[in-house]
Design an enzyme around this catalytic site. Structure first.
Site, short mmCIF file in Angstrom:
data_model
loop_
_atom_site.label_atom_id
_atom_site.label_comp_id
_atom_site.label_asym_id
_atom_site.label_seq_id
_atom_site.Cartn_x
_atom_site.Cartn_y
_atom_site.Cartn_z
N GLU A 179 60.63 34.88 31.06
CA GLU A 179 59.43 34.59 30.30
C GLU A 179 59.68 34.33 28.81
O GLU A 179 58.92 33.62 28.17
CB GLU A 179 58.42 35.74 30.44
N SER A 458 29.47 63.52 71.63
CA SER A 458 28.89 64.84 71.88
C SER A 458 28.77 65.72 70.65
O SER A 458 28.22 66.81 70.73
CB SER A 458 29.74 65.57 72.92
#
Lengths: 763, 204
Positions: A179, A458
């Site tokens: 960069e 249940s």
């Protein structure tokens, strides 16, 4: 005008213009300078909120073995040594342990660093906590709490702040090579860099290097959006120079490493390499391999264009190009390069796996939003004290992670098909002690404990039974229920004919037995006595927040609820009908140690105590004689626990929810694609639940009935009053005045019973 | 009198002769409407949406029977062994925290007192004296709904301990009065009076 005069005029005008310009320019520079310093300092030093687990308390009588305390101290980062060497150290002898605690500012006051001697008594509990400096015993002290996360509660972004010293060299050098090669030498902008980049790009025939310096990129990231105008470009350049004047290269580089935009996670921006490493590879920055470093460095150029999840091919090309640069710069060797280039992208994880307990911290974030004022949460440096109990969390994580491969193997399932979630809460305080959102507990992905709403099967039944038990004139725990086929006509739908799981009929059943064995038909019968609306009202009173249509299939659990909410509902049962809103936050403090006020009702009674006591008594039979019998192969037989198995159609969901006197735990096991697993509640979730409850040393239920409940000896065969003549008689709770008066056939008193009414007439 | 006994036993004999012998009681289980085996499969009383359902959450804690005392409340004096304060039922750590909370409350720091009591409850979650003190800490902070709920919870856990109940009803009385619920406060006052009488009766 004479040429000389003209010259002088031009010169002086020029000077004037120049000095005016200089003044204007200085003013402009000064304003930029202020902006740079304010924003940079502010952004760089902004404190995230610190999130703490619950502190461990040490006191005589505490049930904590020496090795467990040792483990606890190690987890807090305490160092073991031969003798105490300052705060954060401990020493172990045969019978005792010495520890020097760290000073900590608790929410209710500071505790200085203490030198403590801890001895154990014969029962294995802590016997004495002794203050070595004061030479006196202490009743109770705290260890400093574990830091479990740093968050920005009110920002749409997370960050894992990294120090420059923690960043691998390959990362920083590689980043600069790609960069900004001149970073160490330029003054913020680099004409040479621009030139070199242009040449490199021309040679490659495409853009391989950017012309802006890191400093410029940082300024752009900080102050400007993506929009590029000349004015902005100029501001950017000047501000970059100013930044370089005020801050060192390392400071700028560190800020860059933490600021750079690396991707998007839903509506969260992923900023910084620390978070980037978590987001793409689910590990800390320091553990990245060269090919992973290269991908992150490559992403800087265009996180969305090179998005490795969406554009893997493009990302791979970019990564390999960066690897080439690494090799050319001598950052990696030829063989390293050759190996790295063959590797796949190696993405792992998904969302930001920042924290140690990401699923729990996710709950904390949500509850912060719900329970605190928005304007309070923006202040920086908040301290958030949570209810997380590291020991409970560790047990829940370990038991779930261990059970998954075992279950898959036993059921001959493909690896990694099963998922699970679990919650542990305290009964009376409603504190969330542990929470697991999936089998990969370090991964902050889909949080099943909070967001997965599945049929509870249940698990709904206890609320049907409770609805009936709230009518003591009609039902008690030994009421006989029919187990017979039922067909319900439904408007606009096929008639509904539920069946028992085993597809058998078992004859008339006492209520307690019907629940213990989880029979469907008696449950539907019972539910229909009061209607689905009544059952839904009971669910809501327990803590259900949804709005499912009240239809009869609700009796059998055709209602979708998250594990956390199930824990809330069962917690209300465990606390005798007193609902304590589940919370993960004990206290939030500002930087200057002021507590934030909380807008939450913590406790209210929502269900009647007597019927809840009868229900909990009934649910104990689930474990002693019913579908969860196997729990006592793990749990101590002298402690009473209550709970319920849950299995949905075709074994898609395996649930167990249950509690003792002080802990509620809920476990769900199933598949994300909702396909059948072949696991019932009893063989999927229950073993995990039992082990967790055992690890927690959960206390058994107290058998002390509330004032409106009486106990009577009952003959289980008939559900009638028993005396010493009945061999299997048991003590059964009833709402005061509702116990059966008629004697069972086995009772001695039964012979004379028929005379009772006559006697009543005559006397 | 002997005649009546004779008559009784005669009648009983005759009656028991026609009674079903023991062991054939299967079909006569008590008190469940519609629960006899062999009843039609269709629900005997479908729905019943008008059925009152207790336990539905209401803004206030469910109206306890205490709120409408029809007859004077009589509380049995406690046995001399009944614990009278937190110290009597708590371990060393909790006792220390309860004392700390007391002095924090006295110093006008109810929030700190609450924090100490929360610590105590984590150690002994069903200690009704600690819950009772917690209710007072809420009252001090003018959180009247919580004060009443927590006092009720303490009552539930106290399982008839008159000393804890007395403190709780005082808290409830104050909370209701502060909320402007005059009749509720009066009902609580009646409780307080009855409990005070019982405590006085127990005094050695």
């Amino acid at each position: 005008m004479a040429p000389r005069k003209l010259k002088a005029f031009i010169l002086s005008s020029l000077l004037l213009v120049l000095s005016v310009g200089l003044v204007a320019f200085s003013a402009y520079l000064l304003s930029l300078d202020k902006r740079v310093r304010d924003l940079f300092a502010g952004a760089r030093w902004q404190l995230p909120a610190q999130v703490y687990a619950a502190p461990a308390e040490l006191y005589p009588g505490l049930n904590l073995e020496k090795d467990t305390l040792r483990h606890e101290l190690a987890r807090l980062g305490y160092r073991e040594s031969a003798e105490l060497q300052g705060p954060g150290t401990y020493a172990v002898t045969k019978a005792a342990l010495q520890v020097q605690t760290r000073a900590f500012d608790f929410w209710d006051g500071p505790q200085p660093s203490l030198q403590l001697g801890i001895k154990w008594s014969e029962d294995g509990n802590v016997g004495e906590v002794y203050d070595l400096e004061a030479g006196a015993p202490r009743d109770i002290v705290r260890l400093d709490p574990m830091l479990i996360g740093s968050i920005y509660p009110k920002q749409g972004e997370d960050r894992v702040l990294v120090k420059l010293s923690e960043v691998p060299e390959l990362m920083t050098k590689g980043l600069l090579a790609v960069e900004d090669q001149g970073f160490r030498h330029h003054f913020g902008v680099s004409p040479k860099g621009i030139l070199r980049a242009s040449i490199a790009n021309m040679r490659a025939g495409r853009v391989v290097q950017g012309g802006s310096t890191l400093t410029q990129q940082l300024v752009k990231n900080f102050f400007f959006g993506s929009e590029q105008t000349w004015q902005r470009k100029i501001n950017e350049a000047f501000m970059s120079v100013l930044l370089e004047v005020h801050y060192s290269k390392d400071e700028i580089l560190e800020a860059y490493l933490n600021e750079v935009h690396l991707g998007q996670d839903g509506n969260r921006a992923v900023h910084g390499f620390g978070l980037g490493a978590q987001f793409y590879f689910n590990k800390p920055l320091g553990e990245l391999q060269p090919h992973e470093v290269a991908l992150l460095v490559g992403l800087v150029k265009g996180p969305s264009f090179y998005n490795p999840r969406r554009n893997p091919k493009r990302a791979l090309e970019r990564r390999n190009l960066v690897l080439d640069v690494f090799r050319e710069e001598g950052l990696i060797t030829e063989p390293e390069h050759a190996a790295a280039i063959k590797l796949p992208l190696g993405l792992a994880g998904g969302r930001s796996g920042v924290e140690r307990y990401p699923a729990f911290v996710e709950l904390v974030k949500r509850q912060l939003e719900q329970q605190y004022r928005q304007e309070d949460l923006v202040s920086e440096g908040l301290r958030i004290f949570t209810t997380l109990e590291p020991r409970a969390q560790e047990s829940l994580e370990r038991r779930i992670s261990a059970a998954m491969p075992q279950l898959e193997k036993a059921r001959k399932m493909k690896e990694d098909t099963l998922e699970a979630a679990g919650v542990v809460t305290s009964v009376d305080g409603g504190e969330v002690l542990a929470l697991v959102g999936g089998r990969d507990t370090r991964y902050a992905g889909f949080n099943r404990a909070l967001d997965s709403r599945r049929s509870i099967g249940s698990l709904a039944k206890p609320f049907v039974y409770l609805t009936a038990l709230m009518h003591p004139d009609r039902f008690n725990v030994y009421s006989i229920l029919p187990d017979e086929p039922i067909t319900l006509e439904q408007a606009g739908a096929k008639p509904w004919s539920p069946m028992n799981y085993d597809r058998q009929l078992h004859g008339p059943q006492p209520l307690v037995n019907a629940l213990a064995q989880s029979y469907n038909l008696p449950t539907v019968y019972l539910g229909l006595q009061f209607g689905p609306k009544a059952t839904r009202d009971t669910l809501v009173a327990a803590g259900y927040s949804g709005n499912a249509a009240p239809v009869p299939s609700m009796f059998l659990g055709a209602v979708e609820i998250s594990p956390l909410e199930v824990a809330q509902m069962y917690g209300t049962l465990a606390a005798g009908g007193y609902q304590a809103s589940l919370s993960s936050i004990r206290q939030v403090q500002t930087l200057d140690r002021k507590p934030l006020s909380q807008a939450q009702i913590k406790l209210k009674q929502t269900l009647p105590e007597g019927p809840v006591y009868l229900l909990n008594w009934t649910m104990q039979s689930v474990l002693t004689q019913g579908t969860a019998r196997s729990a006592y192969s793990v749990l101590p037989g002298d402690r009473a626990y209550a709970g319920k198995t849950g299995t949905t159609d075709d074994y898609r969901d395996s649930w167990f929810a249950g509690f003792g006197a002080d802990r509620v735990a809920v476990i769900w096991v199933g598949r994300d694609d909702n396909k059948p697993t072949g696991l019932s509640g009893a063989n999927g979730a229950l073993p995990i639940w039992s082990q967790v409850m055992k690890d927690l040393n959960a206390r058994g239920l107290d058998p002390v009935p509330p004032p409106d409940v009486e106990e009577q000896l009952v003959d289980p065969a008939s559900g009638l009053k028993a005396d010493e003549g009945c061999p299997g008689a048991r003590s059964v709770p009833y709402i005061q005045g509702r116990a059966p008066e008629q004697y069972a056939p086995c009772a001695h008193a039964a012979e004379s019973a028929p005379m009772q009414w006559l006697r009543d007439i005559f006397e | 009198m002997p005649l009546r006994v004779l008559l009784l036993s005669l009648t009983a004999l005759v009656l028991s002769a026609c009674a079903t012998p023991p062991g054939k009681h299967e079909r006569s289980y008590p008190q469940q409407p519609g629960s006899r085996p062999g009843t039609p499969t269709a629900p005997p009383r479908p729905g019943l949406p008008s059925e009152p359902v207790p336990g539905v959450p209401s803004p206030l804690p469910p109206a306890a029977p205490e709120m409408v005392p029809q007859e004077p409340i009589v509380v049995t004096p406690p046995p001399p062994s009944a614990p009278r304060s937190a110290e009597a039922v708590s371990g060393q750590a909790v006792t220390s925290l309860v004392r700390q909370a007391r002095s924090q409350r006295a110093a006008g720091q109810p929030q700190q007192a609450q924090a100490s009591l929360e610590r105590a409850l984590r150690i002994e979650p069903r200690n009704y004296f600690v819950w009772s003190a917690m209710a007072q800490a809420y009252l001090d902070q003018k959180n009247y709904d919580q004060a009443e709920s927590v006092a009720q919870k303490s009552n539930s856990l106290a399982r008839g301990n008159v000393y804890a109940e007395l403190e709780n009803w005082k808290t409830i009385r104050a909370a209701r009065a502060a909320r402007g619920d005059a009749s509720g406060a009066q009902a609580a006052q009646d409780r307080v009076a009855a409990l005070q009488a019982a405590v006085a009766g127990a005094a050695p």
